[in-house]
Design a protein around this motif. Structure first.
Motif, mmCIF file in Angstrom:
data_model
loop_
_atom_site.group_PDB
_atom_site.id
_atom_site.type_symbol
_atom_site.label_atom_id
_atom_site.label_comp_id
_atom_site.label_asym_id
_atom_site.label_seq_id
_atom_site.Cartn_x
_atom_site.Cartn_y
_atom_site.Cartn_z
ATOM 1 N N ALA A 1 -43.239 -26.588 24.269
ATOM 2 C CA ALA A 1 -43.106 -26.408 22.819
ATOM 3 C C ALA A 1 -43.860 -27.500 22.057
ATOM 4 O O ALA A 1 -44.566 -27.211 21.091
ATOM 5 C CB ALA A 1 -41.633 -26.423 22.433
ATOM 6 N N ILE A 2 -43.734 -28.748 22.517
ATOM 7 C CA ILE A 2 -44.383 -29.859 21.800
ATOM 8 C C ILE A 2 -45.902 -29.816 21.972
ATOM 9 O O ILE A 2 -46.644 -30.085 21.024
ATOM 10 C CB ILE A 2 -43.802 -31.215 22.284
ATOM 11 N N SER A 3 -46.379 -29.431 23.177
ATOM 12 C CA SER A 3 -47.834 -29.411 23.400
ATOM 13 C C SER A 3 -48.508 -28.231 22.706
ATOM 14 O O SER A 3 -49.622 -28.352 22.210
ATOM 15 C CB SER A 3 -48.142 -29.383 24.904
ATOM 16 N N SER A 4 -47.828 -27.075 22.660
ATOM 17 C CA SER A 4 -48.453 -25.883 22.045
ATOM 18 C C SER A 4 -48.116 -25.761 20.559
ATOM 19 O O SER A 4 -48.850 -25.110 19.801
ATOM 20 C CB SER A 4 -47.996 -24.616 22.769
ATOM 21 N N GLY A 5 -46.987 -26.342 20.131
ATOM 22 C CA GLY A 5 -46.567 -26.204 18.725
ATOM 23 C C GLY A 5 -45.811 -24.936 18.443
ATOM 24 O O GLY A 5 -45.448 -24.664 17.294
ATOM 25 N N ASN A 6 -45.540 -24.118 19.477
ATOM 26 C CA ASN A 6 -44.819 -22.856 19.291
ATOM 27 C C ASN A 6 -43.327 -23.074 19.544
ATOM 28 O O ASN A 6 -42.915 -23.399 20.655
ATOM 29 C CB ASN A 6 -45.348 -21.781 20.259
ATOM 30 N N TRP A 7 -42.521 -22.880 18.495
ATOM 31 C CA TRP A 7 -41.069 -23.076 18.577
ATOM 32 C C TRP A 7 -40.402 -21.703 18.707
ATOM 33 O O TRP A 7 -40.479 -20.890 17.808
ATOM 34 C CB TRP A 7 -40.584 -23.751 17.311
ATOM 35 N N THR A 8 -39.734 -21.464 19.815
ATOM 36 C CA THR A 8 -39.060 -20.177 20.030
ATOM 37 C C THR A 8 -37.583 -20.435 20.277
ATOM 38 O O THR A 8 -37.207 -21.037 21.290
ATOM 39 C CB THR A 8 -39.664 -19.435 21.236
ATOM 40 N N VAL A 9 -36.743 -20.020 19.328
ATOM 41 C CA VAL A 9 -35.287 -20.139 19.472
ATOM 42 C C VAL A 9 -34.704 -18.738 19.364
ATOM 43 O O VAL A 9 -34.731 -18.127 18.299
ATOM 44 C CB VAL A 9 -34.692 -21.064 18.375
ATOM 45 N N LYS A 10 -34.178 -18.218 20.483
ATOM 46 C CA LYS A 10 -33.744 -16.816 20.522
ATOM 47 C C LYS A 10 -32.522 -16.572 19.652
ATOM 48 O O LYS A 10 -32.364 -15.493 19.092
ATOM 49 C CB LYS A 10 -33.439 -16.420 21.974
ATOM 50 N N ARG A 11 -31.634 -17.582 19.543
ATOM 51 C CA ARG A 11 -30.385 -17.375 18.797
ATOM 52 C C ARG A 11 -30.658 -17.032 17.336
ATOM 53 O O ARG A 11 -29.964 -16.223 16.733
ATOM 54 C CB ARG A 11 -29.525 -18.640 18.893
ATOM 55 N N PHE A 12 -31.684 -17.651 16.748
ATOM 56 C CA PHE A 12 -32.024 -17.384 15.343
ATOM 57 C C PHE A 12 -33.238 -16.466 15.211
ATOM 58 O O PHE A 12 -33.762 -16.298 14.120
ATOM 59 C CB PHE A 12 -32.306 -18.713 14.620
ATOM 60 N N ARG A 13 -33.680 -15.920 16.322
ATOM 61 C CA ARG A 13 -34.910 -15.090 16.343
ATOM 62 C C ARG A 13 -36.054 -15.838 15.659
ATOM 63 O O ARG A 13 -36.792 -15.282 14.833
ATOM 64 C CB ARG A 13 -34.667 -13.749 15.660
ATOM 65 N N MET A 14 -36.146 -17.107 15.994
ATOM 66 C CA MET A 14 -37.127 -17.979 15.338
ATOM 67 C C MET A 14 -38.361 -18.100 16.214
ATOM 68 O O MET A 14 -38.268 -18.516 17.365
ATOM 69 C CB MET A 14 -36.481 -19.361 15.140
ATOM 70 N N GLU A 15 -39.489 -17.705 15.680
ATOM 71 C CA GLU A 15 -40.760 -17.880 16.379
ATOM 72 C C GLU A 15 -41.759 -18.463 15.396
ATOM 73 O O GLU A 15 -42.264 -17.766 14.528
ATOM 74 C CB GLU A 15 -41.255 -16.550 16.941
ATOM 75 N N ARG A 16 -42.015 -19.743 15.524
ATOM 76 C CA ARG A 16 -42.922 -20.419 14.599
ATOM 77 C C ARG A 16 -44.096 -21.004 15.351
ATOM 78 O O ARG A 16 -43.945 -21.453 16.478
ATOM 79 C CB ARG A 16 -42.194 -21.553 13.884
ATOM 80 N N LYS A 17 -45.226 -21.029 14.682
ATOM 81 C CA LYS A 17 -46.437 -21.625 15.271
ATOM 82 C C LYS A 17 -46.843 -22.839 14.451
ATOM 83 O O LYS A 17 -46.620 -22.879 13.244
ATOM 84 C CB LYS A 17 -47.569 -20.601 15.306
ATOM 85 N N GLY A 18 -47.444 -23.802 15.123
ATOM 86 C CA GLY A 18 -47.960 -24.985 14.428
ATOM 87 C C GLY A 18 -46.893 -25.954 13.966
ATOM 88 O O GLY A 18 -47.093 -26.673 12.988
#
Length: 470
Positions: free
Chosen positions: A97-114
């Motif tokens: 997550a830290i190297s790519s910048g992609n944050w994926t949290v399934k509980r909140f259906r959160m998919e963020r880039k950068g």
């Protein structure tokens, strides 16, 4: 208490009442771009969300492995749970997550880039500017003016000049010089203190009393605590306790008609101001001299109740004077220094109030690209790409911000003698004709250092590679 739904019923009723008031009076509608309604997500919160998601994944994998191991009928060996734990789930998840910048949290259906970005080290000021950057979650492709507009509530909290041009304009912002972003304070001690100061629980009052004249519902981080008969006195008492250091210095108290809010949650932007009693600032010349002599620090001012942090909502309950000379008897606070409304990069511009506004914005973008010194250890660094100016100079016209961030010790650029005149057709508008002799003497000369990697191998015949200077 588990099945006491009275507080929830009152909360729903308050929401319905607010909606009906907004229908009858459009001015009661909340502004979602108002900065008091916003919260910033800090690195700790984002990492906590990610860790929670990865830990749940680790537990799910562990349960699956245990079920498989215990369901075997011919199991002869003793069951060892340690062998079922995958050791790389947490570390691999965090590293990816830290190297790519992609944050994926399934509980909140959160998919963020950068979410994470590589810190720019092309210049000292670009590094500082990047560390104060705020990125909005709003879509950059949408052509909506509301979230991009400069809000009056951003005064002193966010830099009005430092924002990129183009599609990210107004969505990517920068903190002002003295802005602080709060972290979570404990709610339980504050709730107990509020009840001690006269807040009545909702179970103790009748429904007709909740919205009676002179009373106010007390909210703590958005949850209803109860009712208070004298909200102005209650807010003043909490502020006195904050100035005395009895509660956290970042706890905010503000009163609206029929409501009193206590905010102790994280992500609020706030800034320090000098407290004034009857228009007279508490900070005097003696305090300033002690600060200059090193006998007093900023924390001492805070601890002694001379200055305090206000967030955007509490500023609405205050009357802030820009200078001590403008203070009246009703003034509650005085600005520490007016130039602190600007950020780190905009603070480098000399006399910014004499420029057209977009010019300051352009300079904020270009100031980060200026070559110069990047750090004291620049010749020992192993950066991929390094731009260094051979003869950097201190600016002739210095601002207070330059001294505060020590930019005069790590300058970027050179002082050029510019003649504004009609010389030829080549110097129209932004173009300039440069003197070749000054270039030959080293004006604007720079060094580019690039990192190259090579493998140093050891061979079977006990020989090894050597790196030899060319």
């Amino acid at each position: 208490r588990q099945f006491d739904f009275r507080t929830k019923v009152v909360y729903v009723a308050v929401m319905v009442r607010r909606m009906l008031q907004a229908v009858m009076d459009p001015s009661k509608v909340d502004d979602k771009d108002y900065y008091g309604n916003k919260r910033l997500e800090l690195a700790g919160q984002l990492l906590a969300l990610l860790f929670e998601d990865l830990f749940k994944r680790l537990n799910a994998d562990l349960r699956k492995q245990v079920d498989i191991a215990l369901s075997k009928a011919n199991r002869a060996t003793q069951f060892d749970i340690v062998k079922c734990i995958r050791q790389d789930t947490l570390s691999h998840g965090l590293e990816h997550a830290i190297s790519s910048g992609n944050w994926t949290v399934k509980r909140f259906r959160m998919e963020r880039k950068g979410v994470t970005q590589v810190l720019s080290r092309l210049s000292f000021i670009s590094s500082l500017g990047m560390m104060t950057r705020i990125t909005s979650q709003f879509e950059k492709t949408r052509k909506v003016s509301g979230p991009r507009a400069l809000q009056p509530s951003q005064w002193g909290m966010l830099c009005p000049s430092d924002t990129p041009e183009g599609e990210a304009c107004g969505l990517v912002k920068n903190l002002a010089l003295m802005t602080h972003v709060t972290t979570d304070d404990e709610e339980v001690p504050l709730a107990k203190l509020a009840y001690t100061l006269g807040v009545e629980q909702l179970g103790m009052v009748m429904g007709t009393e909740i919205h009676s004249a002179g009373t106010a519902l007390v909210f703590l981080n958005g949850h209803i605590l109860g009712l208070h008969r004298r909200p102005a006195w209650f807010a003043t008492a909490l502020r006195r306790l904050r100035r005395a250091g009895r509660i956290g210095c970042f706890v905010s108290v503000y009163v609206e008609p029929g409501r009193c809010h206590i905010a102790a949650d994280g992500g609020r932007v706030c800034r320090p101001l000098i407290i004034a009693d009857g228009g007279v600032p508490r900070v005097n010349d003696q305090h300033i001299q002690e600060l200059k002599d090193g006998h007093r620090t900023f924390d001492d001012f805070l601890r002694e109740g001379l200055i305090e942090y206000l967030d955007v909502n509490e500023e609405n309950n205050s009357l802030i004077a820009l200078h001590e000379s403008r203070a009246t008897a009703a003034t509650t606070h005085v600005e520490i220094e007016p130039f602190t409304i600007l950020g780190v990069v905009a603070g480098l511009i000399p006399y910014p109030h004499h420029n057209q506004s977009p010019r300051n914005t352009y300079q904020c973008a270009m100031g980060k690209q200026a070559m110069g010194n990047i750090a004291y250890n620049q010749l020992n660094r192993m950066d991929t790409l390094l731009y260094l100016l051979v003869y950097p100079q201190r600016p002739l016209v210095q601002t207070k911000t330059i001294e505060l961030i020590n930019f005069h010790k790590l300058g970027a650029g050179q002082n050029a003698t510019v003649a504004v005149m009609s010389y030829s057709g080549y110097d129209i508008e932004d173009a300039i004709v440069m003197n070749k002799a000054s270039l030959d003497r080293g004006f604007g000369r720079c060094i580019v250092l690039r990192k190259y990697s090579a493998m140093v191998r050891k061979y079977a015949n006990r020989t090894s590679d050597r790196i030899v200077a060319a």
